[in-house]
Design an enzyme around this catalytic site. Sequence first.
Site, PDB file in Angstrom:
ATOM      1  CG  HIS A 255     -32.255  68.341 -72.929  1.00 42.46           C
ATOM      2  ND1 HIS A 255     -31.840  69.430 -73.665  1.00 42.46           N
ATOM      3  CD2 HIS A 255     -32.337  68.789 -71.654  1.00 42.46           C
ATOM      4  CE1 HIS A 255     -31.682  70.478 -72.877  1.00 42.46           C
ATOM      5  NE2 HIS A 255     -31.976  70.124 -71.648  1.00 42.46           N
TER       6      HIS A 255
ATOM      7  CD  GLU B 194     -33.020  74.077 -66.441  1.00 49.27           C
ATOM      8  OE1 GLU B 194     -32.226  73.122 -66.372  1.00 49.27           O
ATOM      9  OE2 GLU B 194     -33.985  74.083 -67.228  1.00 49.27           O
TER      10      GLU B 194
ATOM     11  CG  ASP C 171     -29.469  73.988 -68.729  1.00 50.00           C
ATOM     12  OD1 ASP C 171     -28.754  74.365 -69.669  1.00 50.00           O
ATOM     13  OD2 ASP C 171     -30.414  73.205 -68.879  1.00 50.00           O
TER      14      ASP C 171
HETATM   15  C1  3PY Z   1     -29.792  70.335 -65.793  1.00 50.21           C
HETATM   16  O1  3PY Z   1     -28.925  69.871 -65.053  1.00 50.21           O
HETATM   17  O2  3PY Z   1     -29.650  71.365 -66.477  1.00 50.21           O
HETATM   18  C2  3PY Z   1     -31.071  69.660 -65.908  1.00 50.21           C
HETATM   19  O3  3PY Z   1     -31.932  70.112 -66.618  1.00 50.21           O
HETATM   20  C3  3PY Z   1     -31.271  68.408 -65.097  1.00 50.21           C
HETATM   21  O4  3PY Z   1     -32.570  67.945 -65.146  1.00 50.21           O
HETATM   22 MG    MG Z   2     -31.410  71.762 -67.777  1.00 47.07          MG
END
Ligand code: 3PY
Ligand code: MG
Length: 264
Positions: free
Chosen positions: A46, A150, A176
């Site tokens: 990101h 995630e 996520d």
């Molecule tokens: C999230 O919280 O989606 C992440 O990727 C944290 O690293």
């Molecule tokens: Mg993430």
Amino acid sequence: MKTNSVRAKLRAGESSVGTWLALPDPIFAKLMSSTGFEWLTVELEHSHATIETAALCFPIIAASGCVPLARVPYNSVENIKRVLDTGAWGIVVPMVNSRAEAEAVVKAARYRPLGERSVGGQLHAANFATDAGTYYAKANDEILIVLMAEHVDAIENIDDILSVPGIDAVFIGPNDLHASMDLAPAFDSEDPTFNAALKKVYASAVAHGVAPGIHVANAAQAKRRLDEGWKMIAVASEVGFMLDKAGEITKSLGLGGNGTLAKY
Ligand code: 3PY
Ligand code: MG
């Protein structure tokens, strides 16, 4: 050859705490390496990092006695190969949602006979202070493979994913994960579906001998997760710490700090 203390600790059932480098720059890498975190994950998913900035950060982190990890932008052979060949000691792979995707990670990250990692490069061996031959012989024992859970699909398939041989840790991306449940992104919440997902991943990780990990926003959350038994904890990021502190100062001076930007 240097050895990967984070992988050794996680395999021994011990915990390890690190943070993220979301402003990839060799100077930040140097400064953050001496703050006491055991590992730093260079963020390529990101952030504005390129493979070149990441390759400049890895040796500085390793030389400072810290373990350099890389979060790749996406689960692909190219991404995994390039961060490992330029000297990362481990990978964090986002959005691994199926057994086939987990198998693809191991195939890309482990040399034969465990995988099909392509042989080449110089920085990997240099960052472990060894020669190429020794690195090729020992890399499968030192490279840390972390899969991110995630997404609701990963939660659904978690036993299939974590039973793939060669995985060291599973790492919850809480933001996520919330988003995939159509909830507001957050590091933590009271939401029962989110908390049930965490329990499911934790139990599966324990059952499969994989270290359970999670990204948290601050020290209090880190302590709570460690008390619950989570082993691989990332606390926010260097940019999160900076923005938090800046917001605190401007707020206390009545300058209108908003403190609402993401912490990783
Ligand atoms: C999230 O919280 O989606 C992440 O990727 C944290 O690293
Ligand atoms: Mg993430």
